[in-house]
Scaffold this motif. Sequence first.
Motif, PDB file in Angstrom:
ATOM      1  N   UNK A  51       0.715  -1.194   0.091  1.00 10.60           N
ATOM      2  CA  UNK A  51      -0.148   0.221   0.002  1.00 10.60           C
ATOM      3  C   UNK A  51       0.976   1.237   0.156  1.00 10.60           C
ATOM      4  N   UNK A  52       0.855   2.272  -0.906  1.00  6.23           N
ATOM      5  CA  UNK A  52       1.248   3.321  -1.158  1.00  6.23           C
ATOM      6  C   UNK A  52       2.507   3.253  -1.811  1.00  6.23           C
ATOM      7  N   UNK A  53       2.986   2.002  -2.101  1.00  5.52           N
ATOM      8  CA  UNK A  53       4.301   2.103  -3.033  1.00  5.52           C
ATOM      9  C   UNK A  53       3.876   1.611  -4.703  1.00  5.52           C
ATOM     10  N   UNK A  54       2.949   0.589  -4.628  1.00  6.61           N
ATOM     11  CA  UNK A  54       2.644   0.059  -5.873  1.00  6.61           C
ATOM     12  C   UNK A  54       2.315  -1.301  -5.975  1.00  6.61           C
ATOM     13  N   UNK A  55       2.238  -1.744  -7.119  1.00  5.65           N
ATOM     14  CA  UNK A  55       1.780  -3.234  -7.358  1.00  5.65           C
ATOM     15  C   UNK A  55       2.605  -4.038  -8.321  1.00  5.65           C
ATOM     16  N   UNK A  56       3.193  -5.185  -8.119  1.00  7.42           N
ATOM     17  CA  UNK A  56       3.618  -5.732  -9.179  1.00  7.42           C
ATOM     18  C   UNK A  56       2.998  -7.314  -9.722  1.00  7.42           C
ATOM     19  N   UNK A  57       2.574  -7.290 -10.826  1.00  4.81           N
ATOM     20  CA  UNK A  57       1.880  -8.565 -11.472  1.00  4.81           C
ATOM     21  C   UNK A  57       2.803  -9.351 -12.395  1.00  4.81           C
ATOM     22  N   UNK A  58       2.987 -10.661 -12.053  1.00  2.00           N
ATOM     23  CA  UNK A  58       4.162 -11.339 -12.659  1.00  2.00           C
ATOM     24  C   UNK A  58       3.454 -12.606 -13.194  1.00  2.00           C
ATOM     25  N   UNK A  59       4.002 -12.807 -14.269  1.00  2.00           N
ATOM     26  CA  UNK A  59       3.638 -14.126 -15.145  1.00  2.00           C
ATOM     27  C   UNK A  59       4.650 -14.869 -15.370  1.00  2.00           C
ATOM     28  N   UNK A  60       4.872 -16.089 -15.021  1.00  5.01           N
ATOM     29  CA  UNK A  60       5.806 -16.890 -15.420  1.00  5.01           C
ATOM     30  C   UNK A  60       5.617 -17.968 -16.459  1.00  5.01           C
ATOM     31  N   UNK A  61       6.455 -17.815 -17.748  1.00  5.61           N
ATOM     32  CA  UNK A  61       6.179 -18.791 -18.950  1.00  5.61           C
ATOM     33  C   UNK A  61       7.383 -19.723 -19.006  1.00  5.61           C
ATOM     34  N   UNK A  62       7.076 -20.654 -19.290  1.00  4.02           N
ATOM     35  CA  UNK A  62       8.069 -21.736 -19.741  1.00  4.02           C
ATOM     36  C   UNK A  62       8.947 -21.478 -20.874  1.00  4.02           C
ATOM     37  N   UNK A  63      10.079 -21.821 -20.750  1.00  3.41           N
ATOM     38  CA  UNK A  63      11.204 -21.537 -21.700  1.00  3.41           C
ATOM     39  C   UNK A  63      11.132 -21.918 -23.042  1.00  3.41           C
ATOM     40  N   UNK A  64      10.914 -21.042 -24.062  1.00  2.00           N
ATOM     41  CA  UNK A  64      10.818 -21.466 -25.528  1.00  2.00           C
ATOM     42  C   UNK A  64      12.161 -21.006 -26.236  1.00  2.00           C
ATOM     43  N   UNK A  65      12.943 -22.034 -26.408  1.00  2.00           N
ATOM     44  CA  UNK A  65      14.139 -21.801 -26.978  1.00  2.00           C
ATOM     45  C   UNK A  65      13.885 -21.545 -28.564  1.00  2.00           C
ATOM     46  N   UNK A  66      14.330 -20.341 -29.019  1.00  2.00           N
ATOM     47  CA  UNK A  66      14.417 -19.808 -30.542  1.00  2.00           C
ATOM     48  C   UNK A  66      15.329 -18.859 -30.801  1.00  2.00           C
ATOM     49  N   UNK A  67      16.065 -18.983 -31.571  1.00  3.48           N
ATOM     50  CA  UNK A  67      16.886 -18.067 -32.045  1.00  3.48           C
ATOM     51  C   UNK A  67      16.723 -16.720 -32.875  1.00  3.48           C
TER      52      UNK A  67
END
Length: 352
Positions: free
Chosen positions: A315-331
């Motif tokens: 409260x008073x500082x802010x909010x962080x929303x995080x999504x974790x994706x599985x790694x997709x290897x692609x160059x």
Amino acid sequence: MKAVQLFIKEHVPLVLFQCGLLGFILLLYWLDGFRDMYTAAYAFILGIVFTFAFLLAKYILRRNFYTKIVEKPAHMEDLLIRHSTTPEHLATTQFMRKSYRLYQGEVQQLYAAQSRQLHFINQWVHQMKTPISVTSLLLQQEEINVKSIQEELDKMQRGLEAVLVHARLDTFEEDMRIEAVPLRQLVQGVISEHKRLFITNGVFPVVDIDESIVVATDVKWIKIVFAQFVTNAVKYTFEKGKKVYFSAEQTAEKVSFSVRDEGIGIPQSDINRIKKPFFTGENGRLTGESTGMGLYIAAEVCERLGHTFHVDSEVGVGTTMTIDFTVERKEERIDGEKDSREITRDHENLRE
């Protein structure tokens, strides 16, 4: 009477089989030289009597079962047969009870979905009255404020999009396509779509995502989630000049994408409930525009896509929303559409 008729129909093949079996045994005795017809007739009649006595005892024991299944059920609970004595009927009863529980579960899910949809539509209609009324008043003025009208139209558009998204959740799997997507390009596209919202509220986006990061997801659905993050971040940042930070960190196992704002934050008492449908919390009451469905839809989409979604806030500082994706290897690298710095430079141009 119907129970007796049902019992007789079920056991007619057994009676015919018994008669045929007795006749076959008597025929064997006759072929073997036994010619005493009285004894044969006595044995045949005795066999028939014993058979009918067995069937009568069987009917008496199962009378409640047959009576139950020929009655017209008045309630769903009447389908649950409670008077079973034989292994076959006990197994049938267990099957019916399991089927009934399965049916009840599906009915409850449908009822909950229908109630949620009705509640959402009612709430949405109520909220759409405000921008429509404001737009009508603005149009009655001598000098039409185009900027204000556009803001109200944006609110109605976001509301319509929310309704459509909620309606499509029931057919999510039919409309899903997983592909490798450059994360920075995806985020910049969402920012571009919401640049008017940033400018109107005086909030600036800051993107810190490496262009080489690629995630495996459904573009259309994940953009809906990102759009909800942006809307919440901007809507609950009441001070001008604040920033919304978009960042991503890649490890060997996952890509963590975060949206951090400098808004009012979420009370800890609400953190565990913000993903529930129609929960607005303390912050939702401050704006009066919250439907309580945004983060619920975001959580549902992330779960169905296989992504982890969690929220941290102070409260008073802010909010962080995080999504974790599985790694997709692609160059392969794909250039972004428009850098967030250009959005910042557009503030003054679009403000007029």
